[in-house]
Write an enzyme that holds these catalytic residues in place. Structure first.
Site, mmCIF file in Angstrom:
data_model
loop_
_atom_site.group_PDB
_atom_site.id
_atom_site.type_symbol
_atom_site.label_atom_id
_atom_site.label_comp_id
_atom_site.label_asym_id
_atom_site.label_seq_id
_atom_site.Cartn_x
_atom_site.Cartn_y
_atom_site.Cartn_z
ATOM 1 N N LYS A 210 51.158 35.839 47.950
ATOM 2 C CA LYS A 210 52.146 35.252 47.041
ATOM 3 C C LYS A 210 53.379 34.779 47.814
ATOM 4 C CE LYS A 210 52.712 37.156 43.008
ATOM 5 N NZ LYS A 210 53.093 38.080 41.918
ATOM 6 N N GLU A 216 49.869 42.134 56.903
ATOM 7 C CA GLU A 216 48.443 42.134 57.248
ATOM 8 C C GLU A 216 47.827 40.746 57.073
ATOM 9 O OE1 GLU A 216 49.376 46.242 55.454
ATOM 10 O OE2 GLU A 216 49.918 44.154 55.086
ATOM 11 N N GLY A 271 49.074 41.844 41.512
ATOM 12 C CA GLY A 271 47.974 41.600 42.429
ATOM 13 C C GLY A 271 46.648 42.163 41.969
ATOM 14 N N ARG A 272 46.668 43.380 41.451
ATOM 15 C CA ARG A 272 45.415 44.033 41.040
ATOM 16 C C ARG A 272 44.877 43.480 39.724
ATOM 17 N NH1 ARG A 272 49.787 47.121 40.981
ATOM 18 N NH2 ARG A 272 50.485 48.218 39.104
ATOM 19 N N GLU A 357 46.719 52.492 41.587
ATOM 20 C CA GLU A 357 47.989 51.835 41.854
ATOM 21 C C GLU A 357 48.760 51.636 40.555
ATOM 22 O OE1 GLU A 357 48.668 48.922 45.299
ATOM 23 O OE2 GLU A 357 48.600 47.589 43.561
ATOM 24 N N HIS A 388 21.392 60.898 45.300
ATOM 25 C CA HIS A 388 20.926 61.573 46.499
ATOM 26 C C HIS A 388 22.087 61.857 47.446
ATOM 27 C CE1 HIS A 388 16.627 60.997 45.545
ATOM 28 N NE2 HIS A 388 17.103 59.954 44.885
ATOM 29 N N LYS A 508 55.138 50.848 54.483
ATOM 30 C CA LYS A 508 55.294 49.514 55.081
ATOM 31 C C LYS A 508 56.621 49.413 55.827
ATOM 32 C CE LYS A 508 54.302 46.117 52.210
ATOM 33 N NZ LYS A 508 54.136 45.378 50.931
#
Length: 549
Positions: A210, A216, A271-272, A357, A388, A508
């Site tokens: 954005k 990152e 964002g999510r 979040e 399993h 951060k």
């Protein structure tokens, strides 16, 4: 904004649930089903093509009534309407919360700060569709005139998890002559492996940030530009091999991307919650604009159901209430999401961000510390793999872990008996968790007395079964929106802000402080705790030795 509503634990329905819980705690699902032969049919809700069977939960009609009353006393209906109206319900950032606008039909109107945002949404969708079509038809050429064969999405968090999940979920509908990869981790291995076998002349990068400043994402973006230009040489090539999903036109242009190829989204989309915005550009290129719009229609169908359905038949509301029941009264700390569909292998990872979040908060909307548990831990794997692996703990462990089983009636890849065997396991696991196997049943099978305790299953382990007809783009939209609105429901009940994420900031900020300390000489004075200082020094010593300094 909820000043007229008492804190959650002071609400009459919450206190009634506290008084009611000790009675329900002693009940077993075997007895609840035996006392109500129609329980399985009665405690099932259906809407927009989804069957939600919640009969295998440790609830009675009284429990359900009290939970529904809690929803009313928490002002859930008013909060839903406030969200859909575009009110700024993200109080700490003073923003509207309008992922529902991303899938609103053209004729709908949603006003934010005096402006109808729906035409903006559809303008971006049309721009995405035009670009996607040109890439899919081979009309968008790279710098050397070759068509694009590879698409790499670079983002992190919601700019990665949503696109990855959607691509994997809808791979059946994707263009198989195009390669799609996703880079998110700042670990260089992620980028190196994503590009190792690709030709830069045929590769398009979608940079999703954005602000176009995310550490990152922009580190990976600059590495991608360097990688591309080693082959393409000329800086002008960047404009043919990079597009942006961003709002920062100045930084996008500085990077070398033509701002005509910048796809916008808005600060009222978290964002999510953004996989159906321009963040989904890679999804649209993969499955095509028509399928992408079908996915949006699925989202919208669930939105309208959540907005209008009475809570006793409202799938997201029921799901959210049941989650609260186990989290706050039974003390369950985790929820397992178990999709019996290989294409949904990344769905649990996607839900981890969506749920944790959103509702991993320790203060209420007014800033006071909460005195009750909020967001549980979400996790899971596709069935039957998980059976399993960790189902042993479900069945015979000491922890209570409510489960969501997700299944589809029709397979996308019918192969012999495979799908019947898969779905038999969905139904069997839910049945086994609920009813178990008593010591008497074990002994009746001739099991020796010394072995019988090991072969006994307590049962009474709760689960929901979510059943859809077929995994289509529309179905995926419905499924994601189901969980989005369940998260919202719980946030309202807990009186927290489900739409900020301040918890990601501290790490951060500290990382930004440490980076120059790692990159400069040993003379720099470290100002951390003794553990962090020692780790930094050890790392630097080892790096200096390996580099021959």
């Amino acid at each position: 904004m909820t000043s007229s509503i008492p804190p959650p634990t002071k609400r009459a329905a919450w206190q009634a649930l506290e008084a009611h819980y000790p009675k329900v705690r002693e009940l077993h699902l075997r007895d609840l089903f035996a006392g109500d032969p129609k329980r399985g049919e009665r405690l099932t809700a259906e809407a927009v093509g989804i069957t939600f069977d919640y009969s295998k939960h440790r609830i009675t009609d009284e429990t359900l009534g009290l939970l529904l009353r809690l929803a009313e006393q928490s002002g859930l209906r008013d909060r839903i309407e406030a969200m859909f109206r575009g009110e700024k319900i993200n109080v700490t950032e003073k923003r509207a919360v309008l992922h529902v606008a991303l899938r609103a039909p053209k004729e709908q109107s949603i006003i934010v700060d005096g402006e109808d945002v729906v035409p903006q949404v559809h303008a971006v969708l049309d721009k995405m569709a035009d670009f996607s079509t040109r890439v899919r038809r081979g009309e968008w050429k790279g710098h050397t005139g070759k068509p694009i064969r590879n698409v790499i999405n670079i983002g992190i968090g919601g700019s990665d998890l949503g696109p990855v999940m959607a691509y994997e979920a809808l791979r059946y509908y994707s263009r198989r002559d195009l390669t799609f990869r996703f880079v998110s981790n700042i670990d260089g291995t992620d980028f190196a492996e994503a590009t190792r076998d690709l030709d830069a002349e045929e590769t398009l990068f979608i940079i999703s940030s954005k602000t176009f400043t995310t550490l990152e994402t922009m580190t990976n973006a600059h590495t991608a530009r360097d990688w591309a230009l080693r082959t393409l040489k000329h800086p002008a090539a960047v404009a043919r091999h990079f597009v942006a999903v961003s709002t920062n036109a100045e930084e996008v242009a500085k990077f070398g991307i033509d701002t005509a190829n910048m796809f916008e989204f808005w600060d009222w989309v978290g964002g999510r919650y953004s996989m159906d915005s321009a963040i989904g550009l890679s999804t649209m290129i993969a499955i095509g604009p028509e399928n992408f719009r079908a996915m949006l229609d699925g989202f919208h169908q669930m939105d309208e159901h959540f907005r209008t359905a009475p809570f006793e038949r409202n799938l997201p509301a029921l799901m959210g209430l049941l989650g609260l029941w186990y989290n706050n009264f039974f003390g369950a700390q985790t929820m397992a999401v178990l999709p019996y569909e290989q294409y949904l292998k990344r769905f649990p990872a996607y839900l981890q961000q969506l749920t944790m979040e959103s509702n991993g908060k320790h203060v209420a909307l007014d800033g006071t510390e909460v005195v009750y548990q909020t967001g549980p831990i979400y996790w899971g794997e596709p069935g039957t793999n998980g059976q399993h692996s960790f189902y042993q703990l479900f069945h015979q462990g000491t922890k209570l872990i409510p489960c969501d089983f997700i299944g589809f009636v029709q397979p996308l890849n019918p192969l012999g008996r495979h799908h019947d065997l898969l779905m038999a396991n969905v139904f069997a696991q839910a049945e086994a968790l609920a009813f178990g196997k008593t010591p008497q049943e074990v002994r009746a099978e001739g099991v020796p007395a010394w072995l019988a305790p090991h072969r006994t299953f307590e049962g009474n382990r709760p689960s929901s079964t979510i059943l859809l007809e077929r995994l289509t783009p529309t179905a995926l939209g419905k499924l994601v929106a189901l969980y989005e609105h369940s998260v919202f429901t719980q946030g309202v009940l807990w009186d927290i802000d489900s739409f900020d994420q301040w918890g990601v900031e501290l790490g951060k900020a500290l990382a930004a402080r440490i980076i120059p300390e790692l990159e400069t000489g040993a003379s720099r004075q470290l100002q951390h705790d003794s553990s962090t200082n020692a780790l930094i020094r050890r790392y630097k010593r080892s790096r200096e030795v390996s580099h021959g300094r």
